[in-house]
Structures are given as C-alpha cells and as structure tokens.
Design an enzyme around this catalytic site. Structure first.
Site, PDB file in Angstrom:
ATOM      1  N   TYR A  89       0.890  -1.172   0.000  1.00  8.03           N
ATOM      2  CA  TYR A  89       0.000   0.000   0.000  1.00  8.03           C
ATOM      3  C   TYR A  89       0.926   1.220   0.000  1.00  8.03           C
ATOM      4  O   TYR A  89       1.589   1.501   0.986  1.00  8.03           O
ATOM      5  CB  TYR A  89      -0.836  -0.071   1.273  1.00  8.03           C
ATOM      6  CG  TYR A  89      -1.992   0.885   1.429  1.00  8.03           C
ATOM      7  CD1 TYR A  89      -2.255   1.921   0.545  1.00  8.03           C
ATOM      8  CD2 TYR A  89      -2.856   0.738   2.518  1.00  8.03           C
ATOM      9  CE1 TYR A  89      -3.332   2.761   0.736  1.00  8.03           C
ATOM     10  CE2 TYR A  89      -3.938   1.585   2.712  1.00  8.03           C
ATOM     11  CZ  TYR A  89      -4.167   2.597   1.812  1.00  8.03           C
ATOM     12  OH  TYR A  89      -5.237   3.439   2.008  1.00  8.03           O
ATOM     13  N   LYS A 104      -1.387  -1.281  -4.085  1.00  6.20           N
ATOM     14  CA  LYS A 104      -2.463  -0.305  -4.049  1.00  6.20           C
ATOM     15  C   LYS A 104      -1.798   1.058  -4.006  1.00  6.20           C
ATOM     16  O   LYS A 104      -1.133   1.418  -3.029  1.00  6.20           O
ATOM     17  CB  LYS A 104      -3.348  -0.489  -2.817  1.00  6.20           C
ATOM     18  CG  LYS A 104      -4.645   0.326  -2.966  1.00  6.20           C
ATOM     19  CD  LYS A 104      -5.004   1.093  -1.735  1.00  6.20           C
ATOM     20  CE  LYS A 104      -5.875   2.283  -2.109  1.00  6.20           C
ATOM     21  NZ  LYS A 104      -6.387   2.981  -0.923  1.00  6.20           N
ATOM     22  N   VAL A 156      -9.365   1.296  -6.318  1.00  4.25           N
ATOM     23  CA  VAL A 156      -9.803   1.150  -4.929  1.00  4.25           C
ATOM     24  C   VAL A 156     -10.363   2.504  -4.500  1.00  4.25           C
ATOM     25  O   VAL A 156      -9.725   3.253  -3.781  1.00  4.25           O
ATOM     26  CB  VAL A 156      -8.627   0.706  -4.036  1.00  4.25           C
ATOM     27  CG1 VAL A 156      -9.114   0.420  -2.612  1.00  4.25           C
ATOM     28  CG2 VAL A 156      -7.950  -0.540  -4.601  1.00  4.25           C
TER      29      VAL A 156
END
Lengths: 305, 305, 305, 305
Positions: D136, D164, D209
């Site tokens: 992330y 992400k 996302v």
C-alpha cells in the site's frame, strides 16, 4: 486575443556553446524543428529553459534570438520567473519590449508568505503589463501550491489568461478543469506533466507544455490531433511511446534534479544532431560517459536515432 | 584578513518611503543607532533586508547608501542572494565595486539539484570574487540544508570564511562548532537564531546575526560582552529579555512569514521613531490596526518606548 | 503529585537476545547502572525504547520487567504511543495496571487531521486514565508540531502534567518555557535534545530525556547538578563531552534513522558490557563490522572503554 | 491464485453506532449494496476504513462481520496496517485466521529508516503469512514513497502480489505500469485515486480502490466495464460524474484530513439511508449543520438522493 495558446507548447531547452554562451545556431535548429513538427506555440525561459540560471543579459539574448527565429509563426510565451513582484515585472517589461505574446509567472519564492501575497503578486503583475498572463503552478520549485479556486477567480476577473500546471496534483487539476468548464472556460489550462498528458486530456486540458517535446515534438502533435478527434486509443499509444522515451530521465546514475532532467534533454538533442553540445549552466555539469550511452540506448530503442 | 567578523552583526532591515523608495534618512538613523550601540558589523541585503524583493537597482542603492553611512566604522557583509551561480556572481561584483567587506551567498534555489551542485556553486563564487565568502544556511527559504562536513571542508580550503546559520538545526550547529574548533577554527560561525543566541554561544558561536538587533542592539551587545567574560547568567538574562521582546512576532494575527517577521521589525522601528514608515515591499502589505497596537504593547512592556 | 519528574530521565533502550526476545538480564544491568548514576527517573517505551516495534505482549514484558527492577527507586514514565486515541488508551490502561507513574503520548499519527483532533486526543486520554500525562512533541515521527499555546492551555487545565520536547524547535521551546514560567509553571518541560541540553537549560528546561544517557548517565547527572548550582561552565563542559560521545551517531556508514541512532546505543552498550547483544527489532538489522569499530573508537576516545 | 483482484475494489467505510460500536447492520447494508452493484472485491481496514483508529478487538469485529456478509461472493483484502513488522504480522495472522483472501501492508512508519528496512519489512511479512500480499503506497500517511523498481522486483520474486497506489505520483505509476507490463505483469496494480481513475486506466491500471465507490459503486463498475471494452468516452464521462460527486470533499468548511474525507463518506451514506449514523472514531467528530447540508446538495445535484 490574437492567440489561443491551446495545443502543444514545448518549453524550449536552451542550447549553450562549449564556452557557456547561448548557441543561437542550435537554438534556431531546434525551434524550426519543433515548428515544422506542428507545435502550436513555444514557451521560452521556463524551468527547463534554465531561466533561473540566466542573467538578465542572457534572458534578453534568449528572447531576442527566439523571436527572430520564430518570426510570428507561432505564439511565444516568455517565463518571467523571479523571487518577488518587482523583479518579475522588470523581466516582463523586457519580454514585452522584445515581442512576447504572453508572460508566465510563478508564485513568489524564497521569502515565506501566505496566499494574500500570492494573489496580490499576480494582480500587480497584471496591472503592470499589458500582455496575457499565465500562472505557473510548480510547487516543487517555489514551495507554494496555487489553489484552484484562486486561479479560477483570477481567470474570471481577467487577471490570468491561463495556467501552466506542473503541480503534480492530478486531482486538483481535474477539479480545476471541471470548475473552469462550468464557469465558461475563462482559463487556458496547460499541463506540464509530459509523461501523463493522456490523463490530463481526459481531465480536459487545453494543451501541454512537455519538455520532452523538444526531443519528439511530432509525437505530442500527433497525440493532440488524436485528442481533438476523440481517438483515445491513439492518444494513449502516443503516451506509451513518450513514457518509454522519458526513460532518458531514469537511466542515468549519480545525477539528480535539473542536471538529470534537462541534462538528459540536452544530451539527447546533441546525440540527435539538433544541439552542438550538451553543455549545462553553472554550477551544473553536463552528462558524460555511461550516462550518455544510456540515453543513446533509449533513443535508439525508440527509433529516434 | 582585515576584519574578524566576530560579535554582533545585525542584518539591516531596509526602510522604505510611503511610495516604496529606499528611505535613506531612516536607514542612516538605524545604522548609526546600531553602530553607536556597539555592534561589530552589519549584514545588508539579507533575508530580512528584503534582498529577494529588491531589483538590481534597489540593491545597488542599499549598498551605496549603507557604505556611505558606515564609512568604515564596522565591516559590512553584503547578501548576494539569487537563484543560481552566475546571478550571484553578478551581485557579488557589484558588492565588491561598492566596497563590501564580505559577501554572503545561499545554496542555489528554485531548480532541483544535489550536493555536487551546491559545492561547485560556492567554489565558483569564491573563484570569481576576491572577498571573504560566507555561506548562508537557510533551508526554510532555499530548501537545502548545508551539511556541516561540506562547510568545514570548504573552510579548510579557504573557499569559505564563515557560515551564517539560520538552519534551525541546533544539533548540527553544535557538531559543526565542535568540528571547527578541533580543526583550528577555519570558519567564523554566526548564528541567525536571535531567540536562542545563548544556546548558540554555549555551542561556541563566534557571533550572532539577530534581526531583532535592529530593535534592541544594546541588549545583544551586552550579551556578547557577557559571553566574552564568561558571565553566563548575564548572557541568559539578556536572552530572556530578548525572547520577551521577540513576542512582536507572535502577537499579530492574520499575517505570516516575511510580512509578520519583517513587518514586526518595521512597525517596531516606526513606533520607536527610527523608521519614518513601516511600508513593505510588493506584494507584502504593512501591518496596521490592532497588529500595530499589539506590537506597541510589547515594546512598552520591554521598556523600548 | 508524588513525583516531580524533574531532572535526568533517560529513555530506556530495550535490549534483545539473539533470538529477539526481551533480554531481562541486560535490561536490569542497564537500569541499575542508570539509577546508581543518580538519574531522577526513567522513560520506557519511548521512540528509542522501540515502542512502535513492540507488540502489545512485548510492551507488557518491558513494563513489568522494568517495574520489578526499579522497585520504586525512581519514577517510571511509560510511552503509550500509537496511532489514535482508543489504541493509546488501551496501552495506558496496561501501563497503569503494571504500576506506571506517568504516561507519555504523542499527537495522533498516520491519519491526517488538524489541531482540534490533537487537542481532543489529549483530553480524551486524560479523562480515561488517572495518571500524570506528558505530551511527547516529536514531529519528525508524527508529522504534527504541538503548538506551545495549546500545550500551555492543557497544562493550566490539568490535562497535561508536562511535555517531552523532541521537536527540534529550540525557538518554540524558549517561548514555551518563558510562557510556562509566567503562568506559574504548570508544565514540567523536559528536552529530548541530548546534544544541546545546555541550551535547553539556558531556556529553563526542567530536565532532560537523553537517549545518550543510557551510555553515559553520570555525565548528564553531573550536568544537571551543575545547572542546579548555576555553574554554567560545568554545564557546558559536560555538554561538549557528550557531543563528542554523540559521534557514535555520525561515524557509521550505510545506515539511517532508528538503525543508526538506536543501533549506535545498543552497539555502544554491548561494547561496554552492559548489553549482551546489539540485536535490533525487525525489520532493522544490527550494526556490524566497521560500523562497530567506528563506535568503539569513539567510546575509547571518550574514556568509556 | 484463486482471485484476480482486478477491477473495482472499494475500501469499505466502517459504520459506527451512536455509542461508537461497530454498526453491523449498516455494514451489511453497505457491503451488499456494493456487491449488488457489481464490484469485484472489497478492501476492509484501509485508511478510510479507520484501521488506525481501531483497536485489535475492533479490527477482529470488522473482519468477522465482513466475511460473514460477503460469504465468498467477492474476494476480501484486509489492511494489516501498523507501525512495524511484528505488529503487522500479528494483524495478518488474525486476518488469515478469519478468512482474508489477501492482506495489504504499508511501509513501516513512525520510526525513521531507509529502503533496506522497507524491503526487509515486506519480505518478512511475506515469509510469515501464506496469503497474497499487496503493498500500500501511501506516502501522505507513512512518509515513505515506495520506489517502482523495488515494487517490481518484489513482484517478480513473488513477495508481492500487487500494489495499491495512493501515492499521488501519477508519473511514477505510469512508469511502474509500463515496467510491469514489460516484465510479464507480475503485479496487480490498483489505483486509489478515485478522482482520476480514467487517467490511471490510460496508464494501464488493473483496477481501482475508490473510497467514493462506497457512495456510488455503480458508476465505478460502469467505468470499469467501459474500460474493458475500450470505450474511453464512457470511461471519461463516468469520471466527470464522479469528480462532481467528489465535491462532497470540498464543500465543507472547518474540517480537514480524515474528518473531512471519511466524514463526507459517512455523511453521504447516512443521507442516502445506507448508514444509520455518521459517527466518527475518537478523536474525530462527525460533520454537522451546514457541512451536512452542503453534502446533501452535492448528492442531490448528482441524482444520488
């Protein structure tokens, strides 16, 4: 206004001779090459045009030599970049005297301040100079992000004609483009993010100011034409090629910032025979040795040699 | 070297007339007041001397007016502060021509780079100008911290005569002072942190460049004298007074950065009758209304009115 | 309040076994050595106590083992450091259950917010836990600077008992110390800046939390005693020694941050026979080879071996 | 691998009751609404899922409640976000125990370090947990930018399954996507930049996302479908709608960061009848009064009410 300032407007890289003088021959060659490729304007004395490395005399030389070569074929935007208002206005007066079609100014830098000073800065420049004024949003250099609502307000009032966005804030750019459209499009919005111009066009940009356009102006012009026709696959394909070409920034070692970025442009242009040297302004040194070979390999891979 | 550059060297605040011209009368009054108080030198065209707001012509006026008033009574250091090397050297040549005793330069700013460029920048300035060169370490403005080991190396080689430290890094300053002492004290180390000069003296500083010295030069001179005698209680007591006086920075509302800091100096000096106006350079506006009253209250509390 | 929390309060470095378990034997040796040297308190689970590397179970072990060794000889402050309020309160409840004399909490971190959240964070912790609460001002880790006026307000209201200042903002600390004195001294102000404690004492600090106090607790105690007697020359002399000893941070190569700082503490303590290993918590690796030799040379130079 | 993790994977916003407990009823309603809209996965305990505000017990509750509602209809990624390696691994073990399909971890935060620690952090997590691991990249929270070349290397080795990207670095994302494609696509690349997903798709993202997907999941699903068909005009049109809807972030006053962003999500979901309350985790307060009205107006304008 005589010019739209829309489309592909490369920030012109400044060629130097071996002794550090302005290389007017290379400058003419590079400018003519970009105009022949179909660019819609030129932006001289931008960050990659080594404006902050240039003395007042050198700035004059660059403007004068450019105006002579361009000879009205495309509009010329001139960066009037300096620390605070009065110095910017001095540069702007010279730019106007020498025939600039528009001027470009950043937020003030070095001294600390707030948004009231930033706003007053642009208002004072506009009052002092009767030329279209573009705000240059480049927080990585001036350490102030120009807020979208302020830019739009200044656009509505006619203080600003447009924005050159090098902020790296693609979300802010999307919001600004949307607000600008809703307000009747008072601002011309140009992106400086040469590696994601397709995304900026998705957001509604009115054009691009790609440093890499010095190296491959045709690709950016083709991309613009595809954008105008709504051919997004072609927009994206050109961007993929340009992102690959942009590896001239990342294949070098031991250099950073201006020396790596503009150093790569100058080295590529020398390898392609456009520039006579890849000399850099003090205190930056030119790329050499394996860094030159690495850039050469990228150019070869992209069919530029 | 004819001058030691040690002791209290205030950065001279630049008075303006109501129309924005250099106010030579106020400048002379302020300079004479500081010299009469016993300061050991003056630093003009520093950050608080509005160097980055000043055109080349204005910079010349400030240097010339200062040299005429000072008339050799104390050494004068001149800030030659600009974006990159060639521009700094142009300013330095003017400073030398007009009689500067030393020049002061920051790291390059606006363009991104690395330490090799910073080092070469100072070397090129030193080669170009036959005057003592001070490095001005002010990362809050130029966004580069000058590393202690680099400064010391340049000191040992004679490139740098000293450092004006406005870095806010008191740990780095302690290390530099200790390394400098161990190396035979090649560098003159001046602190710009007017509110904690006592701590800098504990670390071994060779002097201070306090903006607040424009307002209360006597206190800084008394503090220096106490430091020279090892009377630390007096050093501390003066600092406590000066920290209270420094509340002119924090009692204002709605202003920030240069407008709050130098704005407070100019307002205090006008209230004290040293300056004719508290006018500020474009795009900054002068303090007014309740902000002026708040500063007046601080001055009164400190017995300065 | 039973404890004053004034004086030298080292942040206890946490020794690990080769397999990464808490090394209780080394911990007891180190704590006893510091108490024997005369420290006035201990701060466990601070940044250098590897609090953020420690699971809840490990945190419990460290508190329990410390309380057992200390056995009431000095007060123990426990760092309850975590991202947001509820997690901090959970740690604080454990600390209270295990006998902590005070708790220490930072501003919230990771999530973005503003000062209202910071203020409410401290208020909620204070409401939830009946123990003295210290605010830990460490913007380099949490990316929020605690404003002096907010700290003072919370001190006046009894929400905060004190502040551990690791902000690097010596000007802000001076202002806070002065304001605190003027307000009747509601806050205990401890500096974490081990290399410039003399400057902090000039500013009126009530004590120090020096990581380097794990290595040479005697020197910080001698310095504190000199401060209490007003013997500033001795204060300064101890600091000069400690700044030399602090070169264990700068003589290493290829490491940064926690690995360099706490790595140096652990390596020094192992070389001095206080710790059994210099093992570090995942994902950090212990110092080795030439970095160990370089630290050994510093210790030898300072007479610590 | 059983799941592709491609497509629209909203980060699930966590509903709270008035007393601050997990509101399982609202959570089920919101999750079912997103799955019914056709999302391809869910990401719980992300930044907008208030992971850092949640105690270990709360994290367990959120995972368990989610897994029960989802019941295998879409894959569930679980954020295991904490300061350092061992704490992350503890969370990851719980996530695996409760049925997570993948885990998501950031770079370490709070303690300072370098890239060797970042790399070792991901390697140790991967070694400890037999589940797909996503990195992330969220420098605004952890203050480390994950370098593209490191991510790609870890992808090639099988340490990372995907990324992400909430880095805000659209240039870096373009380079990473291009390098990933050239390397055989080892990484699944998901963008978290909900307002410029069209640009990320131009760059070759494998999915999104989007926090705003809690509010309007249908639009992101339509956009994904258009992307899969190469219908860029539709991709762009959906994004323009979503950028307008995103004004729920900018119409509020006096709030910042998490309180403004997630506060807007919760307020919108309450207005739309999906959430029972817009309660926020301590120390953040819920939006109220005119801020709620302003969000309501945006929803109405976008046809969401």
């Amino acid at each position: 206004m005589k010019h739209s300032f829309r489309g592909v407007v490369p920030p012109v890289v400044t060629p130097l001779t071996d002794s550090g003088e302005l290389d007017k021959e290379s400058l003419a060659r590079s400018i003519n090459r970009m105009i022949d490729a179909g660019v819609h304007g030129l932006f001289i004395l931008g960050s990659s045009g080594e404006v902050v490395f240039s003395t007042d005399q050198r700035r004059r030389e660059i403007i004068a030599a450019t105006m002579e070569v361009v000879a009205g074929r495309v509009p010329v935007m001139v960066g009037c970049i300096d620390t605070e208002t009065k110095r910017v206005i001095e540069h702007a007066k010279v730019a106007k005297e020498l025939g600039a079609d528009a001027i470009v100014a950043t937020a003030p830098f070095y001294a600390l301040g707030g948004l009231p000073e930033v706003e007053r800065h642009f208002r004072l420049i506009h009052e002092a100079i009767d030329l279209p004024l573009f705000a240059y949003d480049i927080p990585v250099c001036v350490h102030t992000k120009l807020p979208g609502p302020l830019l739009l307000q200044l656009g509505k009032e006619g203080v600003l004609t447009g924005v050159k966005d090098s902020s790296g804030d693609d979300v802010g750019f999307r919001f600004l483009a949307q607000d600008n459209a809703n307000a009747g499009h008072p601002l011309v919005l140009l992106t400086g993010h040469e590696i994601v111009v397709d995304g900026a066009y998705m957001s509604g940009a009115d054009g691009a100011v790609p440093g890499l356009g010095n190296v491959d102006p045709e690709a950016y012009v083709r991309q613009w034409d595809a954008y105008q026709k709504g051919d997004w696959d072609a927009v994206r394909k050109e961007q993929d090629h340009l992102a690959s070409l942009a590896r001239i920034f990342t294949v070098t070692r031991g250099v950073a910032g201006f020396g790596a970025g503009v150093g790569a442009f100058k080295t590529a242009l020398r390898l392609m025979g456009v520039f006579n040297t890849n000399n850099m302004p003090d205190p930056v040194l030119p790329l050499e040795g394996e860094n030159v070979s690495a850039i050469e390999a990228v150019l070869r891979d992209r069919g530029m040699l």
